[in-house]
Design an enzyme around this catalytic site. Structure first.
Site, PDB file in Angstrom:
ATOM      1  N   LYS A  14      80.834  21.584 -44.227  1.00  0.00           N
ATOM      2  CA  LYS A  14      81.053  23.033 -44.334  1.00  0.00           C
ATOM      3  C   LYS A  14      80.519  23.586 -45.662  1.00  0.00           C
ATOM      4  O   LYS A  14      79.863  24.619 -45.678  1.00  0.00           O
ATOM      5  CB  LYS A  14      82.550  23.369 -44.200  1.00  0.00           C
ATOM      6  CG  LYS A  14      83.168  22.907 -42.883  1.00  0.00           C
ATOM      7  CD  LYS A  14      84.621  23.320 -42.768  1.00  0.00           C
ATOM      8  CE  LYS A  14      85.560  22.626 -43.748  1.00  0.00           C
ATOM      9  NZ  LYS A  14      85.838  21.211 -43.468  1.00  0.00           N
ATOM     10  N   ARG A  89      93.138  27.244 -41.559  1.00  0.00           N
ATOM     11  CA  ARG A  89      93.383  25.835 -41.239  1.00  0.00           C
ATOM     12  C   ARG A  89      94.622  25.648 -40.378  1.00  0.00           C
ATOM     13  O   ARG A  89      94.951  24.512 -40.033  1.00  0.00           O
ATOM     14  CB  ARG A  89      93.584  25.073 -42.540  1.00  0.00           C
ATOM     15  CG  ARG A  89      92.455  24.124 -42.911  1.00  0.00           C
ATOM     16  CD  ARG A  89      92.823  23.474 -44.231  1.00  0.00           C
ATOM     17  NE  ARG A  89      92.096  22.270 -44.488  1.00  0.00           N
ATOM     18  CZ  ARG A  89      90.954  22.205 -45.168  1.00  0.00           C
ATOM     19  NH1 ARG A  89      90.386  23.298 -45.613  1.00  0.00           N
ATOM     20  NH2 ARG A  89      90.391  21.055 -45.396  1.00  0.00           N
ATOM     21  N   ARG A 128      80.955  10.682 -50.636  1.00  0.00           N
ATOM     22  CA  ARG A 128      81.061  11.861 -51.493  1.00  0.00           C
ATOM     23  C   ARG A 128      81.941  11.580 -52.704  1.00  0.00           C
ATOM     24  O   ARG A 128      81.734  12.163 -53.770  1.00  0.00           O
ATOM     25  CB  ARG A 128      81.639  13.029 -50.674  1.00  0.00           C
ATOM     26  CG  ARG A 128      81.702  14.334 -51.435  1.00  0.00           C
ATOM     27  CD  ARG A 128      82.040  15.504 -50.535  1.00  0.00           C
ATOM     28  NE  ARG A 128      83.450  15.566 -50.191  1.00  0.00           N
ATOM     29  CZ  ARG A 128      83.972  16.475 -49.372  1.00  0.00           C
ATOM     30  NH1 ARG A 128      83.217  17.375 -48.787  1.00  0.00           N
ATOM     31  NH2 ARG A 128      85.264  16.479 -49.102  1.00  0.00           N
ATOM     32  N   ARG A 134      86.421  13.578 -56.436  1.00  0.00           N
ATOM     33  CA  ARG A 134      87.649  14.090 -55.829  1.00  0.00           C
ATOM     34  C   ARG A 134      88.587  12.947 -55.452  1.00  0.00           C
ATOM     35  O   ARG A 134      88.211  12.050 -54.705  1.00  0.00           O
ATOM     36  CB  ARG A 134      87.311  14.915 -54.583  1.00  0.00           C
ATOM     37  CG  ARG A 134      86.897  16.327 -54.909  1.00  0.00           C
ATOM     38  CD  ARG A 134      86.437  17.082 -53.680  1.00  0.00           C
ATOM     39  NE  ARG A 134      87.407  17.093 -52.589  1.00  0.00           N
ATOM     40  CZ  ARG A 134      87.258  17.822 -51.496  1.00  0.00           C
ATOM     41  NH1 ARG A 134      86.204  18.597 -51.354  1.00  0.00           N
ATOM     42  NH2 ARG A 134      88.170  17.785 -50.542  1.00  0.00           N
ATOM     43  N   ARG A 146      94.232  13.219 -44.085  1.00  0.00           N
ATOM     44  CA  ARG A 146      93.557  14.518 -43.938  1.00  0.00           C
ATOM     45  C   ARG A 146      93.013  14.684 -42.527  1.00  0.00           C
ATOM     46  O   ARG A 146      93.081  15.767 -41.952  1.00  0.00           O
ATOM     47  CB  ARG A 146      92.413  14.633 -44.954  1.00  0.00           C
ATOM     48  CG  ARG A 146      92.927  14.900 -46.360  1.00  0.00           C
ATOM     49  CD  ARG A 146      91.919  14.554 -47.415  1.00  0.00           C
ATOM     50  NE  ARG A 146      90.737  15.397 -47.378  1.00  0.00           N
ATOM     51  CZ  ARG A 146      89.579  15.057 -47.946  1.00  0.00           C
ATOM     52  NH1 ARG A 146      89.451  13.895 -48.567  1.00  0.00           N
ATOM     53  NH2 ARG A 146      88.551  15.869 -47.883  1.00  0.00           N
TER      54      ARG A 146
HETATM   55  P1  ADP Z   1      87.745  19.158 -46.904  1.00  0.00           P
HETATM   56  O1  ADP Z   1      87.391  20.096 -45.808  1.00  0.00           O
HETATM   57  O2  ADP Z   1      86.638  18.181 -47.217  1.00  0.00           O
HETATM   58  O3  ADP Z   1      89.066  18.503 -46.712  1.00  0.00           O
HETATM   59  P2  ADP Z   1      88.437  21.325 -48.720  1.00  0.00           P
HETATM   60  O4  ADP Z   1      87.855  21.518 -50.056  1.00  0.00           O
HETATM   61  O5  ADP Z   1      88.210  22.390 -47.696  1.00  0.00           O
HETATM   62  O6  ADP Z   1      87.868  19.935 -48.261  1.00  0.00           O
HETATM   63  O7  ADP Z   1      90.026  21.136 -48.859  1.00  0.00           O
HETATM   64  C1  ADP Z   1      90.606  20.207 -49.728  1.00  0.00           C
HETATM   65  C2  ADP Z   1      92.137  20.296 -49.657  1.00  0.00           C
HETATM   66  O8  ADP Z   1      92.550  21.606 -50.102  1.00  0.00           O
HETATM   67  C3  ADP Z   1      92.760  20.169 -48.275  1.00  0.00           C
HETATM   68  O9  ADP Z   1      92.960  18.822 -47.914  1.00  0.00           O
HETATM   69  C4  ADP Z   1      94.089  20.915 -48.477  1.00  0.00           C
HETATM   70  O10 ADP Z   1      95.027  20.131 -49.168  1.00  0.00           O
HETATM   71  C5  ADP Z   1      93.696  22.061 -49.383  1.00  0.00           C
HETATM   72  N1  ADP Z   1      93.306  23.261 -48.608  1.00  0.00           N
HETATM   73  C6  ADP Z   1      92.059  23.820 -48.560  1.00  0.00           C
HETATM   74  N2  ADP Z   1      92.053  24.895 -47.740  1.00  0.00           N
HETATM   75  C7  ADP Z   1      93.327  25.026 -47.263  1.00  0.00           C
HETATM   76  C8  ADP Z   1      93.959  25.920 -46.357  1.00  0.00           C
HETATM   77  N3  ADP Z   1      93.284  26.924 -45.762  1.00  0.00           N
HETATM   78  N4  ADP Z   1      95.270  25.747 -46.092  1.00  0.00           N
HETATM   79  C9  ADP Z   1      95.975  24.770 -46.681  1.00  0.00           C
HETATM   80  N5  ADP Z   1      95.444  23.867 -47.517  1.00  0.00           N
HETATM   81  C10 ADP Z   1      94.132  23.984 -47.821  1.00  0.00           C
END
Ligand code: ADP
Length: 190
Positions: A14, A89, A128, A134, A146
């Site tokens: 994404k 999400r 990654r 991370r 996750r």
């Molecule tokens: P990825 O899609 O690779 O997991 P992101 O950077 O989108 O990476 O998200 C990393 C973490 O941030 C998620 O695992 C969650 O803990 C938190 N997070 C991100 N976006 C949201 C959201 N919309 N609602 C709740 N938690 C979120």
């Protein structure tokens, strides 16, 4: 406005594809993950809270995330549109986003959902970890968590947009360029 939800499991690409789309269509990129990580770096109150969930592979609570997203959208004056990356999400977030966008006289145009096999996702995330630093990418147990959270809480958001006839599935396997091309073709057909 062109408002895109770029959707997919962790590691689907994404963030990478968002960069390509903002360049081509002049959109504002809003990644809740990036915003949380920037807050963690700056050691804000929000960052401390978000970190406690992110490091376990759990979602940050809806109320916090929804308020944050609304504030971010309102920071932009007359945008051409937004790419929502990592948001919504949960179904509650999707519902809140619809209501909020409608209150500012706009709406989601389309959800583009990147479809990637689970084995490939795990490979990409571990890969990654080497460059992103991370913590949530480095540990296979956290990655599993996750993906489990995605399957249980996030995947249902697809039906939310499918019911509105806004869902387009995009094959997320192959080269970055090939996937970008598929996204361009879908967006140009809107
Ligand atoms: P990825 O899609 O690779 O997991 P992101 O950077 O989108 O990476 O998200 C990393 C973490 O941030 C998620 O695992 C969650 O803990 C938190 N997070 C991100 N976006 C949201 C959201 N919309 N609602 C709740 N938690 C979120």
């Amino acid at each position: 406005m062109l408002n895109i939800v770029l959707f997919g499991p962790p590691g689907a690409g994404k963030g990478t594809q968002s960069e390509r789309l903002i360049d081509k269509y002049g959109l504002v990129h809003l990644s809740t993950g990036d915003i949380f990580r920037s807050n963690i770096k700056r050691e804000t109150e929000l960052g401390v809270l978000a970190k406690s969930f992110m490091n376990k592979g759990q979602l940050v609570p809806d109320s916090v995330t929804i308020d944050l997203l609304r504030a971010e959208v309102l920071k932009h004056d007359e945008p051409k549109g937004f790419i929502f990356d990592g948001f919504p999400r949960t179904n509650a977030q999707a519902q809140a986003l619809d209501e909020f966008l409608s209150s500012i006289h706009t709406s989601i145009t389309v959800m583009l959902s990147l479809e990637v096999d689970e084995d490939e996702l795990k490979k990409r995330l571990l890969n990654r970890a080497g460059v992103s630093g991370r913590a949530d990418d480095a540990d296979p147990d956290i990655i599993d968590n996750r993906i489990a959270v995605y399957n249980k809480e996030t995947a249902p958001v697809k039906s939310f947009y499918e019911k509105q006839d806004k869902l387009i599935a995009i094959a997320g396997m192959g080269s970055v360029d090939e996937i970008t091309e598929r996204l361009f073709v879908s967006i140009n057909a809107i």
